[in-house]
Write an enzyme that holds these catalytic residues in place. Structure first.
Site, short mmCIF file in Angstrom:
data_model
loop_
_atom_site.label_atom_id
_atom_site.label_comp_id
_atom_site.label_asym_id
_atom_site.label_seq_id
_atom_site.Cartn_x
_atom_site.Cartn_y
_atom_site.Cartn_z
N SER A 68 44.30 55.23 26.26
CA SER A 68 43.42 55.16 27.42
C SER A 68 43.83 56.30 28.33
O SER A 68 45.02 56.62 28.41
CB SER A 68 43.62 53.82 28.15
OG SER A 68 43.16 53.91 29.47
N GLY A 122 40.73 46.01 38.80
CA GLY A 122 41.32 45.10 39.78
C GLY A 122 40.53 44.98 41.07
O GLY A 122 41.03 44.47 42.06
N ALA A 123 39.27 45.44 41.07
CA ALA A 123 38.46 45.38 42.30
C ALA A 123 37.54 44.16 42.30
O ALA A 123 36.73 44.00 43.20
CB ALA A 123 37.62 46.64 42.43
N ASP A 172 32.11 36.61 33.80
CA ASP A 172 32.36 38.04 33.60
C ASP A 172 31.84 38.50 32.24
O ASP A 172 31.13 39.50 32.13
CB ASP A 172 33.86 38.35 33.67
CG ASP A 172 34.48 37.92 34.99
OD1 ASP A 172 33.73 37.52 35.89
OD2 ASP A 172 35.72 37.99 35.11
P1 ADP Z 1 39.15 43.30 37.07
O1 ADP Z 1 38.65 42.65 35.83
O2 ADP Z 1 38.63 42.67 38.31
O3 ADP Z 1 38.94 44.78 37.09
P2 ADP Z 1 41.64 42.42 35.98
O4 ADP Z 1 43.01 42.35 36.54
O5 ADP Z 1 41.03 41.20 35.41
O6 ADP Z 1 40.73 43.06 37.11
O7 ADP Z 1 41.61 43.51 34.83
C1 ADP Z 1 42.18 44.79 35.03
C2 ADP Z 1 42.99 45.15 33.79
O8 ADP Z 1 42.10 45.61 32.74
C3 ADP Z 1 43.93 46.32 34.03
O9 ADP Z 1 45.13 45.89 34.60
C4 ADP Z 1 44.10 46.84 32.61
O10 ADP Z 1 45.03 46.04 31.90
C5 ADP Z 1 42.72 46.63 31.99
N1 ADP Z 1 41.93 47.86 32.15
C6 ADP Z 1 40.98 48.13 33.08
N2 ADP Z 1 40.51 49.39 32.93
C7 ADP Z 1 41.18 49.94 31.89
C8 ADP Z 1 41.18 51.23 31.25
N3 ADP Z 1 40.40 52.22 31.67
N4 ADP Z 1 42.02 51.43 30.21
C9 ADP Z 1 42.83 50.43 29.80
N5 ADP Z 1 42.89 49.22 30.36
C10 ADP Z 1 42.09 48.97 31.39
MG MG Z 2 39.05 40.63 35.24
#
Ligand code: ADP
Ligand code: MG
Length: 387
Positions: A68, A122-123, A172
């Site tokens: 990633s 995380g938003a 979601d």
């Molecule tokens: P939200 O679903 O509200 O954005 P979450 O804490 O449920 O917040 O999910 C965020 C997590 O998803 C990150 O901590 C990471 O583990 C994963 N994630 C999000 N975007 C990426 C990305 N571009 N590449 C890899 N993992 C990602």
């Molecule tokens: Mg989430």
């Protein structure tokens, strides 16, 4: 969207070959229905034009490689082992792979996957579900597994609940799977029925991401989840034959609420009346009365703030400013809460300069500015290419 080209290029850089498949899935806003999903109530969401896009190839060796642009490269040999620390991001695609094995995928060899995203993480816009759905579409295609969108949504939720360990409801994954341009997604979380209905092209979604996050957000979400089920237990002890808060109507609640402990009563009141609000939004939208749903969105926020106590000062402030802005139909926190983003459903007269004025008012109060994302309601998860 996080383009197919950037995911392919991330794949080529990391794996020195071209991917077999490319798939994408959107983040989402919760339009209304706050914490109703795991209480078996209805919820309305919308897929946004922010996506996680993945490029993937199946490989002969039994090894799983994850790249990633924003997270560390990870390689694992045992796909059943949950990863931790900075490698934990791979639990989303890995959890999906395991959930698909339970649905008939024949494990043979491994895969390598590259992830690109423009969904802020995380938003509260569900980058996690977008990552799950994009991974699921790509893995299923590469391993020749056919699933309906409903099965995709359920498998991805299972990955998040059981492998990642977050007790989220189906909102979601359901919205990321079923989204359609210009359409809202309604989910009956009890019957798992997903439907879409048009919003009207004059409306779009504005997101104000505070970047604030309560340090205990995961455990607070789990506490609220637990309190909702404590409310059910206490209502049963008071003589109501119910299994979920969605089984309780407002009259029953009012007649029995004095038997509930104080916090539990507040959480239950939020969920039970939020379900009523979702049903009212449904009826209004069926009659094309988009302008009328705003009060219900504001009431939803108020209830989150006062009763469910999953708002923060910054989100309360954003919602109060948005309320005074031209052509804002309604505004509220979106997602699990305890930080994250506020969303506004707005007509065309709410322009970028108004959004900027909201951000400057916020800066005047809190010292920093929220990110502004102007989103259009977009399509759900899909395969972009397969060779
Ligand atoms: P939200 O679903 O509200 O954005 P979450 O804490 O449920 O917040 O999910 C965020 C997590 O998803 C990150 O901590 C990471 O583990 C994963 N994630 C999000 N975007 C990426 C990305 N571009 N590449 C890899 N993992 C990602
Ligand atoms: Mg989430």
């Amino acid at each position: 969207m996080a383009s197919s080209e950037s995911a392919v290029s991330c794949f080529e850089t990391n794996f020195q070959s071209s991917p077999q498949v490319v798939a994408t899935a959107p983040g989402r806003v919760e339009v209304i229905g706050n914490h109703t999903d795991y209480n078996q109530g209805p919820v309305i969401g919308a897929a946004i034009d922010r996506n996680v896009t993945v490029a993937l190839s199946r490989i002969a060796d039994t090894v799983f490689r994850f790249a990633s642009s924003e997270y560390p490269f990870v390689e694992v040999n045992d796909s059943s082992l949950k990863q931790s620390g900075e490698n934990a991001w791979v639990n989303y695609p890995l959890g999906v792979y395991n959930a698909l094995i339970r649905r008939g995928l024949k494990p043979s060899g491994g895969f390598q996957i590259a992830v690109e995203s423009n969904v802020p993480s995380g938003a509260g816009l569900s980058s996690s579900a977008a990552l799950e759905l994009a991974s699921a579409k790509a893995i299923a295609s590469a391993f020749d597994l056919e699933l309906s969108d409903k099965e995709f949504a359920i498998a991805c939720r299972e990955a998040e609940n059981d492998f990642v360990g977050v007790p989220c409801g189906i909102l979601d994954q359901g919205v990321s799977a079923f989204g359609q341009a210009g359409q809202l997604v309604h989910i009956d979380c009890r019957e798992l029925v997903f439907s879409t209905f048009p919003l009207g092209s004059a409306y779009s979604i504005w997101i104000f991401n505070t970047h604030k996050k309560h340090s205990l957000v995961e455990s607070m979400y789990a506490t609220r989840h637990k309190e909702c089920f404590e409310a059910v237990d206490q209502l049963r002890a008071a003589g109501l034959e119910v299994s979920y808060l969605a089984d309780v109507n407002p009259d029953q609640f009012e007649a029995h609420k004095s038997r509930l402990s104080e916090d539990v009563a507040k959480r239950a009141e939020h969920v039970i009346y939020e379900i009523e609000r979702v049903n009212q939004v449904d009826s209004l939208l069926a009659e094309g009365q988009v302008g009328q749903v705003g009060e219900l969105l504001f009431a939803s926020h108020e209830s989150s703030s006062k009763l469910f106590e999953n708002s923060i000062e910054e989100l309360d402030y954003l919602v109060s400013i948005l309320k005074s802005m031209p052509d804002v139909v309604g505004a509220r926190l979106t997602g699990g809460g305890f930080g994250g983003a506020a969303m506004a459903l707005a007509g065309e007269a709410f322009t970028d300069s108004y959004a900027q004025s909201v951000a400057s008012a916020y800066r005047g109060r809190f010292g920093d500015e929220p990110d502004i994302l102007h989103c259009h309601i977009s399509d759900g998860a899909r395969l972009l290419s397969s060779n």
